[in-house]
Design an enzyme around this catalytic site. Structure first.
Site, PDB file in Angstrom:
ATOM      1  N   ALA A  31      71.355  12.770  41.805  1.00 20.16           N
ATOM      2  CA  ALA A  31      71.443  14.118  41.231  1.00 20.16           C
ATOM      3  C   ALA A  31      72.923  14.454  41.054  1.00 20.16           C
ATOM      4  CB  ALA A  31      70.725  15.154  42.094  1.00 20.16           C
ATOM      5  N   HIS A  36      80.526  14.554  42.727  1.00 20.72           N
ATOM      6  CA  HIS A  36      80.376  13.099  42.909  1.00 20.72           C
ATOM      7  C   HIS A  36      81.335  12.340  41.981  1.00 20.72           C
ATOM      8  CE1 HIS A  36      76.130  14.499  43.884  1.00 20.72           C
ATOM      9  NE2 HIS A  36      76.458  13.843  44.984  1.00 20.72           N
ATOM     10  N   GLN A  60      67.919  10.348  57.131  1.00 21.66           N
ATOM     11  CA  GLN A  60      68.858  11.429  57.451  1.00 21.66           C
ATOM     12  C   GLN A  60      68.269  12.815  57.188  1.00 21.66           C
ATOM     13  OE1 GLN A  60      71.753  10.001  54.423  1.00 21.66           O
ATOM     14  NE2 GLN A  60      72.164  12.173  54.072  1.00 21.66           N
ATOM     15  N   GLU A 147      84.959  16.122  51.099  1.00 18.12           N
ATOM     16  CA  GLU A 147      85.221  17.057  52.208  1.00 18.12           C
ATOM     17  C   GLU A 147      84.225  18.208  52.243  1.00 18.12           C
ATOM     18  OE1 GLU A 147      89.355  18.148  51.862  1.00 18.12           O
ATOM     19  OE2 GLU A 147      89.997  16.134  52.438  1.00 18.12           O
ATOM     20  N   LYS A 148      83.374  18.305  51.229  1.00 18.82           N
ATOM     21  CA  LYS A 148      82.310  19.315  51.310  1.00 18.82           C
ATOM     22  C   LYS A 148      81.487  19.069  52.576  1.00 18.82           C
ATOM     23  CE  LYS A 148      78.469  19.486  48.748  1.00 18.82           C
ATOM     24  NZ  LYS A 148      77.321  19.838  49.631  1.00 18.82           N
ATOM     25  N   GLN A 152      80.743  15.206  58.297  1.00 18.07           N
ATOM     26  CA  GLN A 152      80.225  13.862  58.016  1.00 18.07           C
ATOM     27  C   GLN A 152      81.348  12.826  57.986  1.00 18.07           C
ATOM     28  OE1 GLN A 152      76.928  12.790  55.117  1.00 18.07           O
ATOM     29  NE2 GLN A 152      78.685  12.523  53.780  1.00 18.07           N
ATOM     30  N   SER A 186      76.912  21.199  44.394  1.00 19.93           N
ATOM     31  CA  SER A 186      75.949  20.550  45.280  1.00 19.93           C
ATOM     32  C   SER A 186      74.689  20.238  44.493  1.00 19.93           C
ATOM     33  CB  SER A 186      75.606  21.488  46.440  1.00 19.93           C
ATOM     34  OG  SER A 186      74.422  21.041  47.085  1.00 19.93           O
ATOM     35  N   SER A 187      74.076  19.117  44.830  1.00 19.03           N
ATOM     36  CA  SER A 187      72.805  18.753  44.170  1.00 19.03           C
ATOM     37  C   SER A 187      71.747  19.810  44.443  1.00 19.03           C
ATOM     38  CB  SER A 187      72.310  17.406  44.695  1.00 19.03           C
ATOM     39  OG  SER A 187      73.308  16.438  44.542  1.00 19.03           O
ATOM     40  N   ARG A 188      71.882  20.519  45.563  1.00 18.97           N
ATOM     41  CA  ARG A 188      70.876  21.520  45.929  1.00 18.97           C
ATOM     42  C   ARG A 188      71.003  22.817  45.120  1.00 18.97           C
ATOM     43  NH1 ARG A 188      71.738  18.992  51.013  1.00 18.97           N
ATOM     44  NH2 ARG A 188      69.800  18.210  51.928  1.00 18.97           N
TER      45      ARG A 188
HETATM   46  P1  AMP Z   1      75.435  13.509  48.442  1.00 12.31           P
HETATM   47  O1  AMP Z   1      74.865  12.906  47.203  1.00 12.31           O
HETATM   48  O2  AMP Z   1      75.209  14.976  48.569  1.00 12.31           O
HETATM   49  O3  AMP Z   1      75.080  12.722  49.679  1.00 12.31           O
HETATM   50  O4  AMP Z   1      76.995  13.371  48.295  1.00 12.31           O
HETATM   51  C1  AMP Z   1      77.607  12.116  48.102  1.00 12.31           C
HETATM   52  C2  AMP Z   1      79.076  12.260  48.338  1.00 12.31           C
HETATM   53  O5  AMP Z   1      79.624  13.176  47.392  1.00 12.31           O
HETATM   54  C3  AMP Z   1      79.399  12.804  49.741  1.00 12.31           C
HETATM   55  O6  AMP Z   1      80.531  12.132  50.256  1.00 12.31           O
HETATM   56  C4  AMP Z   1      79.687  14.251  49.459  1.00 12.31           C
HETATM   57  O7  AMP Z   1      80.560  14.825  50.407  1.00 12.31           O
HETATM   58  C5  AMP Z   1      80.344  14.171  48.096  1.00 12.31           C
HETATM   59  N1  AMP Z   1      80.251  15.460  47.420  1.00 12.31           N
HETATM   60  C6  AMP Z   1      79.120  16.176  47.176  1.00 12.31           C
HETATM   61  N2  AMP Z   1      79.423  17.350  46.596  1.00 12.31           N
HETATM   62  C7  AMP Z   1      80.780  17.381  46.473  1.00 12.31           C
HETATM   63  C8  AMP Z   1      81.722  18.328  45.960  1.00 12.31           C
HETATM   64  N3  AMP Z   1      81.334  19.500  45.459  1.00 12.31           N
HETATM   65  N4  AMP Z   1      83.036  18.012  46.000  1.00 12.31           N
HETATM   66  C9  AMP Z   1      83.447  16.829  46.518  1.00 12.31           C
HETATM   67  N5  AMP Z   1      82.615  15.904  47.022  1.00 12.31           N
HETATM   68  C10 AMP Z   1      81.305  16.170  47.001  1.00 12.31           C
END
Ligand code: AMP
Length: 289
Positions: A31, A36, A60, A147-148, A152, A186-188
């Site tokens: 997503a 990303h 997770q 860093e969002k 983690q 955010s994907s959410r």
């Molecule tokens: P996720 O798909 O949510 O697991 O995110 C994959 C990676 O992308 C993780 O390292 C997240 O921290 C990073 N990420 C997600 N959203 C953002 C954002 N808005 N800015 C920077 N990195 C992000």
């Protein structure tokens, strides 16, 4: 760009790439959005081969409803990754990643005992499981995290240490990418209604305002002000707001108690759980920023 779905194909594609160059890995759950893609761009700039994994990792998710409703947009993801210059999209099935149940329990220590740790039992262990598998399969030179998900990154660093360092693997942390109104991408976010989407930027706006406030108020006053301010918005409910040491993740009581001070928040907007954070100050010279 190659789309690879099996571990054996990934390993053979990378054996050659690794023998004559660097490999950058960007783990994601798909997503994909510009947050990303900012990680992919960093990886592209620094490595010969860029691998992006797209895998919604069931181990997770502590909440089955969250797993069930997690957005999945494989075709669009592949188009975006192709455009961003990734070399390999690794998109395995759950059976491919977990041919047997993963029973490993990682001793993640204090960095995982606070904030998301108690709020999402098992979450960080699941993250450590999937990311360690991805590191095993990929053996990257560098791996990129946003860093969002501030806590983690500390958990990943700890996992890498527990696993012996993965041959000097460099963990690269990347700044939060935001929409123009301040909301962290955010994907959410796609699950927010239009009314909720209008309110959600109150999280980042309040965090930002609290940095000025921090100059005159105590840490505890600032912490409480952030929570109370966000809670007054419709749809919003803060789950926690902790002001922590940016390396150890441990909550601090006074501004003077740390050289690297970060506020980490989780708040619900309706049913959607959003996270964000802000750095109050960082006087460390550490690379582990
Ligand atoms: P996720 O798909 O949510 O697991 O995110 C994959 C990676 O992308 C993780 O390292 C997240 O921290 C990073 N990420 C997600 N959203 C953002 C954002 N808005 N800015 C920077 N990195 C992000």
């Amino acid at each position: 760009m190659k789309i690879i779905r099996t571990v054996s194909e990934l390993k053979s594609a990378l054996a050659e790439a690794r023998s004559h160059g660097t490999v950058g890995l960007v783990p994601t759950m798909g997503a994909l959005h510009d947050g990303h893609l900012s990680l992919v761009a960093k990886a592209r700039a620094a490595n010969d081969t860029v691998v992006v994994s797209v895998f919604v990792n069931p181990t997770q998710f502590n909440n089955p409803a969250d797993l069930a409703t997690y957005p999945r947009t494989e075709e669009a993801d592949c188009r975006l990754l192709e455009g961003a210059g990734a070399d390999i999209a690794f998109i395995p099935t759950v059976d491919e990643m977990y041919p047997q149940e993963d029973t490993r329990v990682f001793d993640l220590g204090p960095v995982a005992d606070v904030m998301e740790g108690p709020m999402r039992p098992g979450h960080f262990n699941g993250v450590a499981q999937v990311v360690s598998k991805l590191f095993d399969f990929t053996r990257p030179t560098r791996a990129y995290f946003g860093e969002k998900d501030f806590q983690q990154i500390a958990v990943i660093r700890r996992m890498v240490e527990l696993q012996g360092g993965y041959d000097g693997l460099e963990i690269v942390s990347c700044p939060i990418k935001r929409h123009s109104d301040g909301l962290a991408m955010s994907s959410r976010n796609v699950r927010l209604s239009s009314e909720q989407r209008e309110v959600a930027p109150c999280i980042s706006l309040t965090l930002k305002a609290s940095v000025n406030m921090a100059r005159e108020r105590s840490l505890e006053e600032t912490r409480r002000w952030v929570t109370d301010t966000i809670d007054r918005f419709p749809f919003m409910k803060v789950e926690y707001y902790e002001i922590v040491d940016g390396l150890t993740m441990q909550p601090v009581k006074n501004w003077e108690d740390t050289e690297y001070c970060v506020g980490c928040i989780t708040a619900y907007c309706g049913e959607v759980r959003l996270i964000d954070n802000i750095t109050y100050f960082n006087h460390t010279t550490s690379d582990a920023k």
